[in-house]
Design a protein around this motif. Structure first.
Motif, PDB file in Angstrom:
ATOM      1  N   ASN A  61       0.825   5.756   7.110  1.00  0.00           N
ATOM      2  CA  ASN A  61       0.916   4.620   8.028  1.00  0.00           C
ATOM      3  C   ASN A  61       0.860   5.219   9.433  1.00  0.00           C
ATOM      4  O   ASN A  61       1.821   5.828   9.904  1.00  0.00           O
ATOM      5  CB  ASN A  61       2.223   3.869   7.795  1.00  0.00           C
ATOM      6  CG  ASN A  61       2.296   2.566   8.534  1.00  0.00           C
ATOM      7  OD1 ASN A  61       1.308   2.102   9.103  1.00  0.00           O
ATOM      8  ND2 ASN A  61       3.466   1.941   8.538  1.00  0.00           N
ATOM      9  N   ALA A  66      -2.877   2.827   6.648  1.00  0.00           N
ATOM     10  CA  ALA A  66      -2.914   1.833   7.723  1.00  0.00           C
ATOM     11  C   ALA A  66      -3.002   2.531   9.063  1.00  0.00           C
ATOM     12  O   ALA A  66      -2.616   3.700   9.204  1.00  0.00           O
ATOM     13  CB  ALA A  66      -1.667   0.948   7.676  1.00  0.00           C
ATOM     14  N   THR A  75      -7.421   1.085  -0.268  1.00  0.00           N
ATOM     15  CA  THR A  75      -7.030  -0.077   0.537  1.00  0.00           C
ATOM     16  C   THR A  75      -6.549   0.432   1.878  1.00  0.00           C
ATOM     17  O   THR A  75      -5.785   1.400   1.946  1.00  0.00           O
ATOM     18  CB  THR A  75      -5.899  -0.874  -0.146  1.00  0.00           C
ATOM     19  OG1 THR A  75      -6.375  -1.386  -1.399  1.00  0.00           O
ATOM     20  CG2 THR A  75      -5.451  -2.046   0.714  1.00  0.00           C
ATOM     21  N   TRP A 111      -5.255  -0.953   5.932  1.00  0.00           N
ATOM     22  CA  TRP A 111      -4.893  -2.066   6.810  1.00  0.00           C
ATOM     23  C   TRP A 111      -4.994  -1.648   8.270  1.00  0.00           C
ATOM     24  O   TRP A 111      -4.711  -0.503   8.615  1.00  0.00           O
ATOM     25  CB  TRP A 111      -3.470  -2.533   6.529  1.00  0.00           C
ATOM     26  CG  TRP A 111      -3.258  -3.064   5.141  1.00  0.00           C
ATOM     27  CD1 TRP A 111      -3.569  -4.307   4.682  1.00  0.00           C
ATOM     28  CD2 TRP A 111      -2.666  -2.370   4.028  1.00  0.00           C
ATOM     29  NE1 TRP A 111      -3.225  -4.437   3.349  1.00  0.00           N
ATOM     30  CE2 TRP A 111      -2.672  -3.253   2.926  1.00  0.00           C
ATOM     31  CE3 TRP A 111      -2.146  -1.076   3.849  1.00  0.00           C
ATOM     32  CZ2 TRP A 111      -2.166  -2.914   1.680  1.00  0.00           C
ATOM     33  CZ3 TRP A 111      -1.649  -0.727   2.609  1.00  0.00           C
ATOM     34  CH2 TRP A 111      -1.656  -1.640   1.534  1.00  0.00           C
ATOM     35  N   GLY A 120      -1.298  -3.824  10.327  1.00  0.00           N
ATOM     36  CA  GLY A 120      -0.557  -4.510   9.272  1.00  0.00           C
ATOM     37  C   GLY A 120      -0.294  -3.529   8.150  1.00  0.00           C
ATOM     38  O   GLY A 120      -0.710  -2.356   8.208  1.00  0.00           O
ATOM     39  N   TYR A 121       0.392  -4.000   7.106  1.00  0.00           N
ATOM     40  CA  TYR A 121       0.627  -3.136   5.951  1.00  0.00           C
ATOM     41  C   TYR A 121       1.021  -3.986   4.748  1.00  0.00           C
ATOM     42  O   TYR A 121       1.708  -5.002   4.875  1.00  0.00           O
ATOM     43  CB  TYR A 121       1.730  -2.097   6.213  1.00  0.00           C
ATOM     44  CG  TYR A 121       1.591  -0.887   5.319  1.00  0.00           C
ATOM     45  CD1 TYR A 121       0.959   0.264   5.776  1.00  0.00           C
ATOM     46  CD2 TYR A 121       2.026  -0.915   3.999  1.00  0.00           C
ATOM     47  CE1 TYR A 121       0.770   1.361   4.948  1.00  0.00           C
ATOM     48  CE2 TYR A 121       1.846   0.171   3.160  1.00  0.00           C
ATOM     49  CZ  TYR A 121       1.221   1.316   3.632  1.00  0.00           C
ATOM     50  OH  TYR A 121       1.019   2.395   2.804  1.00  0.00           O
ATOM     51  N   THR A 173      -0.440  -6.019   2.714  1.00  0.00           N
ATOM     52  CA  THR A 173      -0.988  -7.326   2.370  1.00  0.00           C
ATOM     53  C   THR A 173      -1.897  -7.130   1.166  1.00  0.00           C
ATOM     54  O   THR A 173      -2.910  -6.433   1.250  1.00  0.00           O
ATOM     55  CB  THR A 173      -1.792  -7.914   3.535  1.00  0.00           C
ATOM     56  OG1 THR A 173      -0.959  -7.960   4.690  1.00  0.00           O
ATOM     57  CG2 THR A 173      -2.271  -9.312   3.209  1.00  0.00           C
TER      58      THR A 173
END
Length: 502
Positions: free
Chosen positions: A271, A426, A446, A448, A451-452, A454
């Motif tokens: 992140n 992310a 995946t 983002w 955001g994170y 979702t």
């Protein structure tokens, strides 16, 4: 019998009033196992809860026969008819959502508020794939001959799905819905630690109108039930959600029968926080990214990469917030973080915190003290981490985040990709160009931007590298649960022949 055992059995008996114990759900019946006893524990207290008997190879044999019969009936229906049944399944789940959530919370130790959300998402999964049932079809191919060439999307047949203890009902729906939408039957083997909610989904499928035996839930151990199922001739595909080590063993066993697999494995997701980000919103989301579900999530934002010019400020914000998170009784509506699911995992998480501190990280929040009762771990922020430390490389699978500083964009990307995993990630920044550059260069299934975490059933989900292969949601999951048949029809009045004699 402990209080948790009484409550868990009572919650289970709401769906099976005459049940005296947990069993496998096979061919429309709850069947008690005949193998060794499997003891469950209350994660909130550490006390013994219910026990049940391993299903073993015998239950696999019954389930395989039931699945083969049901799959023929199911595939014989029109696509639209299957879709209507799937919408009925969703209605049954919504009708029983509170009871499913309570059973899930008691069985897994997850906060009841999280379980309510997951029950709703499972209903959404059946609705989404119910809508696809009559809209996923083959193609006509313009071949350079006189033939009509078209493709058919046909089911694999009977699919084995092995799901984990961290999100039992969610991963049950995540896998079952696309499989049956495409005409398959299912043998679902949930974790032996959390079998109850998956059994209920299997039963509700039949209550809604699916054939008896279309969704069979096998309660038991991996060494007995799962291995027997992988070896069974009825099984045509294997889907596994869990750890990389177990996934590798399952893929090896499946390979002996040349069975295709979908593997959704672990993660060590980065992140990334740049200095120009909205730090307040990023700090709030960073907490949810790692502490929700007590960090027992494959996509958890377990590596927090923060640009050095805001590192101290940002880590302090996250740590201060972590100390305010309510940890406690899973059945309390106010609880935000519950216990770790089981003692083995609890000990792993605590040992990783110890290793991090021993390697030079500091506890910005959290504690190295063991829980007196239950498997509770305080939301933990490890500051001063380098990406070479074990806490930055190994999946902890608990509410523990490793905060790592970086200076430049290139360095952030290099650190994010310096891992064997590739499930998620992310980036937080107000620089639009940077957000796209980073999203394109980080190796993750995946990703983002600002955001994170979702996740929606409509979007494909899966990993790179050690995080596995194949996709478990979105339209791409429908390809995983079907196989392509190419059909050639000669249309010429007098087609040429290469040779032949009359």
């Amino acid at each position: 019998m402990s209080k948790n055992a009484e409550n868990l059995l009572a919650a289970f008996q709401h769906f099976f009033p005459n049940a005296k114990a947990i069993g496998s759900y096979v061919g429309g019946e709850l069947i008690e196992g005949a193998g060794e006893a499997i003891q469950l524990f209350d994660a909130a207290t550490g006390e013994e809860s219910l026990s049940y008997k391993d299903g073993g190879a015998a239950v696999v044999e019954q389930a395989a026969a039931a699945a083969e019969r049901a799959q023929k009936q199911w595939w014989a229906l029109t696509h639209a008819a299957r879709g209507r049944v799937m919408f009925e399944i969703a209605r049954e789940i919504r009708k029983e959502a509170e009871n499913i959530a309570r059973l899930e919370s008691l069985g897994s130790g997850k906060p009841i508020r999280d379980c309510r959300g997951e029950a709703a998402k499972v209903a959404e999964m059946f609705e989404y794939y119910g809508g696809w049932a009559d809209k996923f079809y083959g193609e006509v191919i313009p071949v350079p001959t006189s033939h009509l060439n078209y493709t058919r999307r046909e089911p694999a047949g009977t699919v084995l799905q092995i799901t984990p203890w961290n999100a039992p009902v969610f991963t049950c729906g995540w896998q079952v819905a696309p499989a049956i939408a495409m005409g398959n039957a299912v043998l679902l083997k949930p974790s032996e630690l959390t079998p109850t909610s998956s059994i209920i989904i299997g039963m509700l499928c039949e209550r809604a109108g699916a054939p008896r035996g279309l969704v069979n839930v096998l309660a038991g151990l991996g060494l007995t039930v799962a291995q027997s199922a992988i070896a069974h001739k009825a099984v045509k595909k294997v889907v596994f959600v869990g750890s990389p080590a177990t996934g590798a063993r399952i893929a090896e066993a499946a390979a002996k029968r040349v069975l295709p697999c979908v593997l959704e494995l672990g993660g060590k997701s980065a992140n990334i926080i740049f200095g120009d980000a909205d730090l307040k919103r990023a700090a709030l989301t960073a907490q949810a990214a790692i502490f929700a579900g007590a960090g027992q999530s494959c996509v958890a934002g377990s590596r927090l990469l923060v640009q050095r010019n805001v590192y101290d400020e940002f880590v302090s914000m996250v740590a201060a917030g972590a100390k305010k998170i309510k940890v406690g009784d899973p059945l309390d509506d106010k609880t935000e973080v519950g216990p770790i699911n089981n003692r083995r995992q609890y000990e792993h998480v605590m040992s990783m915190i110890d290793k991090g501190v021993a390697a030079g990280a500091t506890l910005a929040s959290g504690s190295q003290e063991r829980s007196i009762a239950g498997y509770f771990v305080s939301p933990t922020v490890l500051a001063g981490v380098t990406n070479e430390m074990e806490v930055a490389r190994e999946e902890i699978f608990g509410p523990v985040v490793a905060a790592i500083p970086f200076d430049t964009e290139d360095e952030a990307i290099a650190i994010a990709n310096d891992t064997d995993f590739g499930l998620a990630g992310a980036v937080w920044t107000t620089d639009v160009g940077r957000s796209h550059r980073v999203a394109a260069q980080v190796n993750a299934g995946t990703f983002w931007v600002n955001g994170y975490k979702t996740i929606n059933v409509a979007s494909p989900f899966g990993g790179y590298g050690l995080s596995g292969y194949g996709r478990s949601s979105g339209v791409e999951a429908l390809y995983e649960y079907t196989q392509t048949k190419s059909v050639w029809v000669e249309t010429a009045k007098e087609p040429p022949t290469a040779f032949g004699y009359l």
